[in-house]
Design an enzyme around this catalytic site. Structure first.
Site, PDB file in Angstrom:
ATOM      1  N   ARG A  66      -8.752   7.499  -6.639  1.00 16.28           N
ATOM      2  CA  ARG A  66     -10.148   7.817  -5.972  1.00 16.28           C
ATOM      3  C   ARG A  66     -10.511   8.078  -4.689  1.00 16.28           C
ATOM      4  O   ARG A  66     -10.819   8.919  -3.825  1.00 16.28           O
ATOM      5  CB  ARG A  66     -10.487   7.252  -7.169  1.00 16.28           C
ATOM      6  N   HIS A 122       0.491  -1.342   0.222  1.00 14.95           N
ATOM      7  CA  HIS A 122      -0.276   0.213  -0.119  1.00 14.95           C
ATOM      8  C   HIS A 122       0.668   1.590  -0.310  1.00 14.95           C
ATOM      9  O   HIS A 122       2.088   1.243   1.401  1.00 14.95           O
ATOM     10  CB  HIS A 122      -1.389   0.385   0.868  1.00 14.95           C
ATOM     11  N   PRO A 123       0.441   2.563  -0.985  1.00 11.72           N
ATOM     12  CA  PRO A 123       1.703   3.569  -1.341  1.00 11.72           C
ATOM     13  C   PRO A 123       0.786   4.111   0.539  1.00 11.72           C
ATOM     14  O   PRO A 123       0.044   3.377   0.659  1.00 11.72           O
ATOM     15  CB  PRO A 123       0.202   3.942  -2.111  1.00 11.72           C
ATOM     16  N   VAL A 128      -2.086   1.815   7.033  1.00  6.90           N
ATOM     17  CA  VAL A 128      -3.396   1.431   6.289  1.00  6.90           C
ATOM     18  C   VAL A 128      -5.032   2.301   6.548  1.00  6.90           C
ATOM     19  O   VAL A 128      -5.081   1.696   7.934  1.00  6.90           O
ATOM     20  CB  VAL A 128      -3.372   0.382   5.869  1.00  6.90           C
ATOM     21  N   SER A 187      -7.275   3.754  -5.672  1.00 10.00           N
ATOM     22  CA  SER A 187      -6.293   4.161  -4.632  1.00 10.00           C
ATOM     23  C   SER A 187      -6.232   6.131  -5.121  1.00 10.00           C
ATOM     24  O   SER A 187      -6.688   7.038  -3.779  1.00 10.00           O
ATOM     25  CB  SER A 187      -4.463   3.991  -4.260  1.00 10.00           C
TER      26      SER A 187
HETATM   27  N1  GUN Z   1      -6.643   3.025   2.084  1.00  9.33           N
HETATM   28  C1  GUN Z   1      -7.356   3.454   0.605  1.00  9.33           C
HETATM   29  N2  GUN Z   1      -6.287   3.320  -0.033  1.00  9.33           N
HETATM   30  C2  GUN Z   1      -5.490   3.602   0.448  1.00  9.33           C
HETATM   31  C3  GUN Z   1      -4.115   3.093  -0.807  1.00  9.33           C
HETATM   32  O1  GUN Z   1      -3.714   3.011  -1.369  1.00  9.33           O
HETATM   33  N3  GUN Z   1      -3.089   3.330   0.848  1.00  9.33           N
HETATM   34  C4  GUN Z   1      -3.370   3.400   1.602  1.00  9.33           C
HETATM   35  N4  GUN Z   1      -2.579   3.301   2.518  1.00  9.33           N
HETATM   36  N5  GUN Z   1      -4.389   3.445   2.182  1.00  9.33           N
HETATM   37  C5  GUN Z   1      -5.754   3.853   1.399  1.00  9.33           C
END
Ligand code: GUN
Length: 173
Positions: free
Chosen positions: A86, A67-68, A120, A84
């Protein structure tokens, strides 16, 4: 989309459609495809979540590490996955002031240093005020508890993404 349509997909189509239900983890959709036919849409979701729950600790941490950061450099650069992008935009994270962005960057860095994986959170169920508040709160949790909270968030994100793909007869969290 109904369950017959899902069950009729070949491997490529299934991974194209469901490959980012779990962020940047198309392997999970690839594994779930082997378990078809699915009896209904909830059953499809159950297979995604059962795969995640059966992973060893290193696998669950690996999912989190795919996850970024929320409001991180990839959001500015525009290199996030469309989902992500969006979700983070919808939570207002594109419109942060410099001070808010700096505060989140500091909190994200402290979180990563403490737990060894990124923070996250299901961004669509949150907003720009709640994200730093929740990040600061979760920074104080014990590691085992935090891992469990983070995996619950991965599932909330996955459920919302499945609901987007499958249409309105699939309940959102
Ligand atoms: N919540 C929804 N999408 C993401 C995501 O891409 N990264 C993180 N850290 N939280 C999220």
């Amino acid at each position: 989309m109904d369950i017959e349509k899902v069950n009729s997909m070949d491997f490529r189509e299934f991974v194209d459609v469901f490959g980012n239900v779990i962020e940047r983890c198309p392997l999970i959709a690839a594994a779930v495809w082997s378990q078809r036919p699915f009896s209904n849409l909830e059953d499809l979701e159950k297979h995604f979540f059962a795969f995640i729950d059966a992973l060893p600790l290193s696998g669950r941490e690996g999912i989190l590490r795919c996850h970024p950061d929320l409001a991180g450099p990839e959001l500015q650069r525009g290199t996030l996955t469309p989902e992500s992008q969006r979700e983070q935009s919808g939570a207002g994270l594109m419109n942060l002031g410099a001070a808010e962005r700096l505060r989140l960057a500091e909190l994200n860095a402290r979180y990563q240093a403490r737990f060894g994986f990124p923070f996250v959170l299901a961004a669509r169920l949150s907003d720009r005020e709640a994200v730093p508040r929740e990040l600061a709160r979760r920074l104080r949790c014990l590691r085992a508890q935090e891992l469990s909270t983070a995996m619950d968030e991965v599932k909330k994100i996955g459920r919302l993404r499945l609901a987007d793909l499958l249409g309105s007869d699939f309940p959102k969290p």
